[in-house]
Motif scaffolding. Structure first.
Motif, short mmCIF file in Angstrom:
data_model
loop_
_atom_site.label_atom_id
_atom_site.label_comp_id
_atom_site.label_asym_id
_atom_site.label_seq_id
_atom_site.Cartn_x
_atom_site.Cartn_y
_atom_site.Cartn_z
N TYR A 224 -8.61 32.31 -5.64
CA TYR A 224 -8.86 31.63 -6.88
C TYR A 224 -7.81 30.61 -7.15
N PRO A 225 -8.04 29.58 -7.71
CA PRO A 225 -6.94 28.64 -8.30
C PRO A 225 -6.59 29.19 -9.72
N GLY A 226 -5.84 28.22 -10.02
CA GLY A 226 -5.61 28.63 -11.80
C GLY A 226 -6.93 28.67 -12.54
N VAL A 227 -7.37 29.64 -13.19
CA VAL A 227 -8.47 29.69 -14.00
C VAL A 227 -8.20 29.47 -15.18
N ILE A 228 -9.01 28.62 -16.12
CA ILE A 228 -8.92 28.03 -17.57
C ILE A 228 -10.22 28.72 -18.11
#
Length: 377
Positions: A224-228
């Motif tokens: 996962y990348p940064g999850v917003i």
């Protein structure tokens, strides 16, 4: 069918989630457990050869379910597999709406025996392992992070193999280090993270791949990348500024960022993250060329997201006060992900770019604050 996705006819084992192929290798396995304690292995009924119906038999247990990702994933899975077939778990008391929306149980990933009872008694077939201490929090308590992120992982790996579960363990942008390619970071490259969080995630990737190749474990992992997300408050991750800035913009109109304004990192809207997870879990195994994939959506800097927010809220003021620990972590991470393999193998494609993400976050947080009687800047 999505373009670029290979066509295959999944076997009953692929769809039914009982990986009988792994069991023949399981029987030849000389040890009884991966951990130091001896554990009694469940017997497999070799007379039962009828494959289960995939729609009727998908039973999901989500660990760490009260974190940023668990509740939303449970909602998505319950729409497909039924309310009672997706069980959230955590060591905290959930808010009333979580109890109302579907099954919730107490589960400590360090308690192997209790976790096993939950899996057996609830006929679990998919295990989604979200329990972990994130990057910045983990660096503040390395011993606890090692315990939860590594010992807890070994417990779920043992149980998944013992019970022939389809296991999903997320990895992260933090699995890369300063010596990794940064722009973009490919699926396969040098990984030398410098946080206990990143080290534990690389360990998980490699253990899952090892158990898949040696014993047939249906292990699946997405970086996962940064999850917003607007649904949960920041939880101690290095990318959490990209959540907090929306709350601050609507509450006080001022955000103090702990990263430099030019710190570019991969990011993703939470709905894309949930959809990627479900699509990946549902993908027939014959379409997968890897066990761990990057997934990407967008990359931006604090200043870029602030500028996009100012299109809606011109008054937003952002000051920068870089935190040494989190800035050092961010500087060791990729600028962009290369997710070519995920797009080719199982048809991954994001729906949200920066513009769509900002509009959705502002709308969601504004509605939430209004419903709670809080002022909106």
């Amino acid at each position: 069918m999505k373009p670029g996705v290979r066509v295959c006819v999944p076997s009953a084992a692929v769809l039914g989630l009982f990986c009988r192929g792994c069991l023949s290798r399981w029987r030849s396995w000389p040890g009884r457990s991966f951990s130091s304690t001896s554990r009694e292995m469940s017997r497999w009924n070799s007379q039962d050869t009828s494959p289960p119906s995939p729609q009727e038999n998908v039973r999901v247990l989500i660990t760490g379910g009260l974190g940023q990702l668990g509740v939303g994933l449970a909602q998505m899975l319950r729409k497909q597999y039924g309310r009672d077939n997706v069980i959230l778990s955590d060591i905290k008391k959930p808010p009333p709406h979580v109890y109302a929306n579907g099954p919730f149980v107490y589960a400590d990933v360090l308690d192997y025996k209790h976790l096993r009872e939950l899996i057996v008694n609830n006929r679990v077939t998919w295990l989604v392992h979200y329990s972990a201490l994130l990057s910045a929090v983990g660096e503040a308590n390395v011993a606890l992070a090692r315990k939860i992120n590594i010992t807890g992982l070994h417990n779920v790996l043992d149980l998944a193999l013992e019970n022939c579960l389809r296991l999903f363990v997320p990895s992260t942008i933090g699995a890369f280090g300063p010596s990794s390619p940064r722009d973009p970071a490919p699926d396969l490259c040098v990984q030398r993270p410098r946080t206990i969080y990143g080290v534990s995630k690389v360990h998980g990737e490699l253990m899952g791949e090892y158990l898949h190749h040696k014993y047939g474990l249906d292990f699946r992992c997405l970086r996962y990348p940064g999850v917003i997300s607007s649904n949960t408050p920041p939880g101690g991750g290095t990318t959490d500024y990209a959540v907090q800035i929306f709350h601050d913009a609507l509450s006080t109109g001022h955000h103090e960022c702990y990263l430099r304004p030019d710190t570019r990192l991969p990011m993703m809207h939470i709905s894309d993250c949930h959809r990627a997870t479900v699509e990946f879990m549902q993908a027939p195994e014959c379409q997968l060329s890897l066990r761990t994939y990057n997934i990407a959506a967008m990359s931006f800097t604090p200043e870029e997201v602030a500028q996009e927010i100012r299109k809606h809220l011109p008054h937003l003021k952002v000051t920068y006060n870089p935190d040494t620990v989190r800035q050092t972590i961010a500087d060791s991470w990729p600028v962009r992900f290369d997710d070519t393999n995920a797009r080719r193998d199982w048809g991954w494609a994001p729906a949200f770019g920066l513009e769509e993400l900002v509009s959705d976050m502002l709308r969601s947080i504004r509605d939430k604050r209004t419903s709670e009687g809080l002022p909106v800047s």
